[in-house]
Design a protein around this motif. Structure first.
Motif, PDB file in Angstrom:
ATOM      1  N   GLY A  16       7.800  14.129  -9.819  1.00 35.60           N
ATOM      2  CA  GLY A  16       8.043  13.086  -9.038  1.00 35.60           C
ATOM      3  C   GLY A  16       7.893  11.888  -9.263  1.00 35.60           C
ATOM      4  O   GLY A  16       7.857  10.756  -8.540  1.00 35.60           O
ATOM      5  N   GLY A  67      12.026  13.485 -14.639  1.00 36.70           N
ATOM      6  CA  GLY A  67      13.170  14.656 -14.621  1.00 36.70           C
ATOM      7  C   GLY A  67      14.388  14.063 -13.817  1.00 36.70           C
ATOM      8  O   GLY A  67      15.091  13.390 -14.034  1.00 36.70           O
ATOM      9  N   THR A  68      14.220  14.563 -12.720  1.00 35.88           N
ATOM     10  CA  THR A  68      15.397  14.282 -11.591  1.00 35.88           C
ATOM     11  C   THR A  68      15.622  13.004 -11.481  1.00 35.88           C
ATOM     12  O   THR A  68      16.684  12.448 -11.423  1.00 35.88           O
ATOM     13  CB  THR A  68      14.693  14.983 -10.220  1.00 35.88           C
ATOM     14  OG1 THR A  68      14.260  16.370 -10.313  1.00 35.88           O
ATOM     15  CG2 THR A  68      15.784  14.735  -9.299  1.00 35.88           C
ATOM     16  N   GLY A 117       6.167  24.235 -11.822  1.00 34.40           N
ATOM     17  CA  GLY A 117       7.162  25.336 -11.529  1.00 34.40           C
ATOM     18  C   GLY A 117       8.370  24.926 -11.293  1.00 34.40           C
ATOM     19  O   GLY A 117       9.457  25.353 -11.670  1.00 34.40           O
ATOM     20  N   ASP A 169       3.138  13.672 -14.614  1.00 32.17           N
ATOM     21  CA  ASP A 169       4.390  14.644 -14.448  1.00 32.17           C
ATOM     22  C   ASP A 169       4.577  15.118 -13.009  1.00 32.17           C
ATOM     23  O   ASP A 169       3.683  15.797 -12.669  1.00 32.17           O
ATOM     24  CB  ASP A 169       4.324  15.705 -15.817  1.00 32.17           C
ATOM     25  CG  ASP A 169       5.534  16.549 -15.490  1.00 32.17           C
ATOM     26  OD1 ASP A 169       5.639  17.890 -16.514  1.00 32.17           O
ATOM     27  OD2 ASP A 169       6.593  16.351 -14.696  1.00 32.17           O
ATOM     28  N   ASP A 226       9.733  22.023 -20.313  1.00 30.00           N
ATOM     29  CA  ASP A 226       8.949  22.925 -19.576  1.00 30.00           C
ATOM     30  C   ASP A 226       9.226  24.414 -19.693  1.00 30.00           C
ATOM     31  O   ASP A 226      10.210  24.777 -19.166  1.00 30.00           O
ATOM     32  CB  ASP A 226       9.247  22.453 -18.191  1.00 30.00           C
ATOM     33  CG  ASP A 226       8.743  20.917 -17.737  1.00 30.00           C
ATOM     34  OD1 ASP A 226       9.715  20.311 -17.440  1.00 30.00           O
ATOM     35  OD2 ASP A 226       7.462  21.031 -17.875  1.00 30.00           O
TER      36      ASP A 226
END
Ligand code: DX5
Length: 220
Positions: free
Chosen positions: A178, A198-199, A143, A176, A36
């Motif tokens: 959540g 990601g998270t 972001g 992409d 990103d």
């Protein structure tokens, strides 16, 4: 359609140990890694540029895709390709001439992707379908990682799926933002086949189990 792909985002890793994190994600079964790239202008965050990606390139065998959240991204397309990215994903709002820019990415030998933020119509993809290898439907506002999944975007994923299937072209439909064990099934049912996470991966018992769990839920 395109086979299910799980594409970890590099955004949440510990940047102080970037090479190791990239190697771990690759070893854990990532199909590709998403970088990103944010410039602090197009989005209110600033991450990494092509030189950082180039430094990480030798540490992973899987493909790299660059998600450019930058103003005037076309000025750096070649640098991202030279850094080892096989796919370049851009936002139409950051481009004066989206058709020319996507063609430029293809001419550099990379795959071209168009990213649709939550407020961007699917219609932006229609005039350039013949230049696309991937459409990215953002399920958060770009972001930052760790934001809640926007379930309202599932209708937009379904519309994009209709557009892609109607075109008869092999275009991947990526989501992409959540994406995790509780949200991936809804995104897959709506028509996505490539999933950026990601998270949620760093919350799993291990990265490999996290990736496998997401893959199983997407394919269910
Ligand atoms: C937003 C970023 C994030 C990141 C993954 O601009 O694109 O979506 O890839 O975020 P999470 O942590 O929500 O999976």
């Amino acid at each position: 359609g395109v086979a299910v792909r799980i594409v970890p985002s590099v955004l949440p890793v510990d940047f102080a140990h970037l090479g190791e994190a990239v190697a771990r994600l690759d070893a854990a079964g990532a199909d590709r890694l998403q970088w990103d790239a944010m410039d602090g202008q197009f989005v209110p965050n600033l991450t990494f540029g092509p030189d950082v990606i180039a430094a990480a390139r030798p540490h992973a065998g899987c493909g790299f895709e660059a998600h450019l959240m930058c103003e005037r991204p076309e000025e750096l397309f070649e640098r991202y390709v030279d850094a080892g990215c096989e796919l370049i994903i851009v936002h139409p709002e950051s481009l004066r001439q989206p058709h020319a820019a996507l063609r430029q990415i293809r001419e550099l030998g990379a795959g071209a992707g168009l990213a649709l933020s939550p407020g961007t119509p699917v219609a932006f993809a229609e005039p350039v379908l013949d230049l696309l290898d991937l459409v990215l439907v953002m399920t958060v506002n770009p972001g930052f990682g760790g934001q809640p999944y926007l379930v309202s975007m599932e209708a937009k994923v379904a519309r994009t799926r209709e557009l892609i299937d109607g075109s008869g072209r092999e275009i991947a439909l990526e989501v992409d933002g959540g994406i995790g064990p509780d949200t991936i099934a809804g995104a897959a049912a709506a028509g996505a086949d490539v999933f950026v996470a990601g998270t949620s991966l760093w919350r799993a018992a291990s990265l490999a189990e996290g990736i496998e769990d997401l893959r199983a839920r997407a394919e269910a």
